[in-house]
Design an enzyme around this catalytic site. Structure first.
Site, PDB file in Angstrom:
ATOM      1  N   GLY A  68      26.061  34.493  49.910  1.00 52.54           N
ATOM      2  CA  GLY A  68      25.615  35.845  49.531  1.00 52.54           C
ATOM      3  C   GLY A  68      25.175  35.889  48.091  1.00 52.54           C
ATOM      4  CB  ALA A  74      32.506  46.150  52.521  1.00 52.07           C
ATOM      5  CB  SER A  82      37.160  45.017  39.265  1.00 49.19           C
ATOM      6  OG  SER A  82      36.616  46.062  38.479  1.00 49.19           O
ATOM      7  CE  LYS A  91      37.165  46.084  42.638  1.00 44.77           C
ATOM      8  NZ  LYS A  91      36.166  46.929  43.191  1.00 44.77           N
ATOM      9  CG  HIS A 122      40.145  48.735  39.955  1.00 40.89           C
ATOM     10  ND1 HIS A 122      38.803  48.970  40.192  1.00 40.89           N
ATOM     11  CD2 HIS A 122      40.210  48.282  38.683  1.00 40.89           C
ATOM     12  CE1 HIS A 122      38.091  48.683  39.115  1.00 40.89           C
ATOM     13  NE2 HIS A 122      38.924  48.251  38.185  1.00 40.89           N
ATOM     14  CG  ASN A 123      36.734  50.384  43.333  1.00 42.13           C
ATOM     15  OD1 ASN A 123      37.154  49.534  42.550  1.00 42.13           O
ATOM     16  ND2 ASN A 123      35.604  50.236  43.995  1.00 42.13           N
ATOM     17  CD  GLU A 157      34.942  51.929  39.329  1.00 41.88           C
ATOM     18  OE1 GLU A 157      35.457  50.796  39.279  1.00 41.88           O
ATOM     19  OE2 GLU A 157      33.922  52.179  40.001  1.00 41.88           O
ATOM     20  CE1 TYR A 158      34.592  55.594  43.638  1.00 44.01           C
ATOM     21  CE2 TYR A 158      34.259  57.831  44.424  1.00 44.01           C
ATOM     22  CZ  TYR A 158      33.996  56.475  44.519  1.00 44.01           C
ATOM     23  OH  TYR A 158      33.144  56.023  45.483  1.00 44.01           O
TER      24      TYR A 158
HETATM   25  C1  6PG Z   1      34.118  47.294  40.163  1.00 43.34           C
HETATM   26  C2  6PG Z   1      33.378  48.474  40.756  1.00 43.34           C
HETATM   27  C3  6PG Z   1      32.527  47.985  41.895  1.00 43.34           C
HETATM   28  C4  6PG Z   1      31.432  48.935  42.289  1.00 43.34           C
HETATM   29  C5  6PG Z   1      31.921  50.102  43.062  1.00 43.34           C
HETATM   30  C6  6PG Z   1      31.184  51.370  42.761  1.00 43.34           C
HETATM   31  O1  6PG Z   1      35.333  47.355  40.156  1.00 43.34           O
HETATM   32  O2  6PG Z   1      33.458  46.373  39.708  1.00 43.34           O
HETATM   33  O3  6PG Z   1      34.275  49.404  41.255  1.00 43.34           O
HETATM   34  O4  6PG Z   1      33.384  47.625  42.918  1.00 43.34           O
HETATM   35  O5  6PG Z   1      30.638  49.292  41.231  1.00 43.34           O
HETATM   36  O6  6PG Z   1      31.684  49.783  44.415  1.00 43.34           O
HETATM   37  O7  6PG Z   1      31.588  52.282  43.682  1.00 43.34           O
HETATM   38  P1  6PG Z   1      30.773  53.566  44.048  1.00 43.34           P
HETATM   39  O8  6PG Z   1      29.396  53.118  44.459  1.00 43.34           O
HETATM   40  O9  6PG Z   1      31.543  54.173  45.144  1.00 43.34           O
HETATM   41  O10 6PG Z   1      30.722  54.383  42.792  1.00 43.34           O
END
Ligand code: 6PG
Length: 472
Positions: free
Chosen positions: A10, A76, A128, A182, A185-186, A189-190
């Site tokens: 990939g 995914a 990440s 993870k 984590h995301n 991040e949000y």
């Molecule tokens: C990371 C980011 C990565 C990606 C997300 C964005 O940890 O490097 O989180 O995984 O940028 O998928 O997510 P969204 O498209 O839902 O904002």
């Protein structure tokens, strides 16, 4: 020749950058992409590197030393299963497949069992750091059997970012635990991103220019809010649109995308009865932002105050700093609470101190205060909620007045602050010895005879009142 140390399938940008990262640590890497032209172009662009471009999966598998270590970096969902299906007839017992995408942890659990039953080894690893992190050092959250982690450890540790001298990778736990962490984590991040956006919106209403915003965020990044997301926000405010000469941020349409990890976090939080209201507010804010046409139409129908703030700018910066930092603590407290709950539920035995430690570098949520979160969990691994760690308790106690003022000020001016206020609502609810649920229980008992416990009787004894009949 079967001598590559590592293989990657990939070759989108993340995949390419991970390959270059692994290669730069002294490993020979075989690569495969569904479109051969991409493989050829990638290998041709790096003639001096130990890369083996392959044109078929058979050739790819044959080029790898045993046990094979094959990382999949594809979208995914279905594509991951499709790649695994096509690898199965080609690989040998004990070979290792690593899924480095943002897979749903339950898919990872299924694949872990599927491949394990066939005698293969599987690692579901959250990666990440975006494109730059993949090249220079991401944070990696691998889940799967500890014995498989041991085999992967040298490569993972060499390519991961380093924080305080420690690699930002650790064995998270069995099965889907890596992708689960993870996902959280995301979600965090949000929350971080939305909180920053709310701070920006307040400053905008107070008349801050892009240049002033760049200064505020640069200053914050030199202080206790230092983090990757604050840093890139400062950079964003410095960028000018070449076409119009305006700040680029003013030219970007206000509709947010999302791929699903935030939504998954919220769904999992609800399933586990854990409150993740800040992350929920962040997910919902993205949804509302995407309803651009409806918002534009409603903006002339539904009334509100003038969204302008007249405030002393320096004072406002200080207050919003406190509101942002306090809300950020809440967001992490909620995300970590969810990890703690799932860990117990699944018997994963997750180490919150180790997880916070690997988030200190490489990943999108890397931040100075993760040192303090790491320290809090290292001091007390049984910490029931991050807010109660002495360091964070003192901060919240100190910030709460400005936090309230910012939420009130924004609300009175009609500026939406869903994540700031959700965080404050959580803080105030969590610290309330008494909540109005006595009335709620009365209502439930009234219409459904659901019974209630009494303030003057031991817990676990349930009572019912014969409420009057209501007519009409
Ligand atoms: C990371 C980011 C990565 C990606 C997300 C964005 O940890 O490097 O989180 O995984 O940028 O998928 O997510 P969204 O498209 O839902 O904002």
């Amino acid at each position: 020749m079967s001598n590559s140390d590592f293989g990657l399938i990939g070759l989108a940008v993340m995949g390419q950058n991970l390959v270059l990262n692994v290669e730069s640590r002294g490993f020979q890497v075989s690569v495969f992409n569904r479109t051969t032209a991409t493989t050829d172009a990638f290998v041709a662009a790096h003639p001096d590197k130990k890369l083996v471009g392959t044109k078929s999966l058979e050739e790819f598998v044959q080029s790898l030393a045993s046990p094979r270590k094959i990382m999949i970096m594809v979208k995914a969902g279905g594509p991951v299963d499709a790649v695994i299906e096509s690898l199965i007839p080609l690989i040998d017992q004990g070979d290792i497949i690593i899924d480095g995408g943002n897979s749903l942890y339950t898919d990872t659990e299924r694949r872990d069992k599927w491949l394990g039953d066939l005698g293969f080894r599987f690692i579901g690893a959250g990666v990440s750091g975006g494109e730059e992190g993949a090249r220079k050092g991401p944070a990696i959250m691998p889940g799967g059997p500890a014995s498989t982690w041991d085999v992967m450890k040298p490569i993972f540790e060499s390519i991961a970012a380093k924080a305080e001298g420690e690699p930002c990778v650790t064995h998270i736990g069995p099965g889907g635990a890596g992708h689960y962490v993870k996902m959280i984590h995301n979600g965090i991040e949000y929350g971080d991103m939305q909180l920053i956006c709310e701070a920006y919106n307040i400053f905008k209403a107070a008349g801050f220019s892009a240049a002033e915003l760049a200064t505020v965020f640069t200053d914050w990044n030199n202080g206790d809010l230092e983090s990757y997301l604050i840093q890139i926000t400062a950079e964003i405010f410095k960028q000018t649109d070449p076409e119009t000469g305006n700040p680029i941020v003013d030219m970007v349409l206000d509709t947010a995308g999302q791929k699903g990890t935030g939504k998954w976090t919220i769904m999992n939080a609800v399933e586990n009865a854990v409150v993740c209201s800040t992350i929920n507010a962040a997910v919902e804010a993205r949804i509302l932002s995407s309803m651009k046409e409806k918002r534009v139409a409603a903006s002339t129908e539904l009334q509100g105050p003038e969204t302008t703030l007249s405030a002393d700018k320096a004072e406002l910066v200080k207050k919003v700093h406190d509101a942002l930092y306090a809300s950020k603590i809440i967001s992490y407290a909620q995300g970590l609470d969810l990890i703690t709950t799932m860990s117990a539920e699944k018997d994963w035995n997750l180490d919150l101190g180790k997880i916070a430690a690997i988030w200190r570098g490489g990943c999108i949520i890397r931040a100075r205060f993760l040192n303090d979160i790491t320290a809090a969990y290292r001091t007390n691994p049984e910490l029931s909620n991050l807010m109660l760690a002495p360091f964070f308790k003192d901060l919240l106690n100190g910030f709460q007045q400005n936090w309230r003022e910012v939420v009130s000020m924004a609300t009175l001016a009609g500026i939406p602050v869903p994540a700031f206020s959700a965080s404050l609502g959580y803080y105030d609810s969590y610290r309330s010895a008494v909540l109005p649920a006595n009335l709620l229980q009365s209502q439930r008992d009234f219409f459904g005879a659901h019974t209630y416990e009494r303030t003057d009787k031991p817990r676990g004894e349930f009572f019912h009142t014969d409420w009057p009949e209501v007519i009409g």
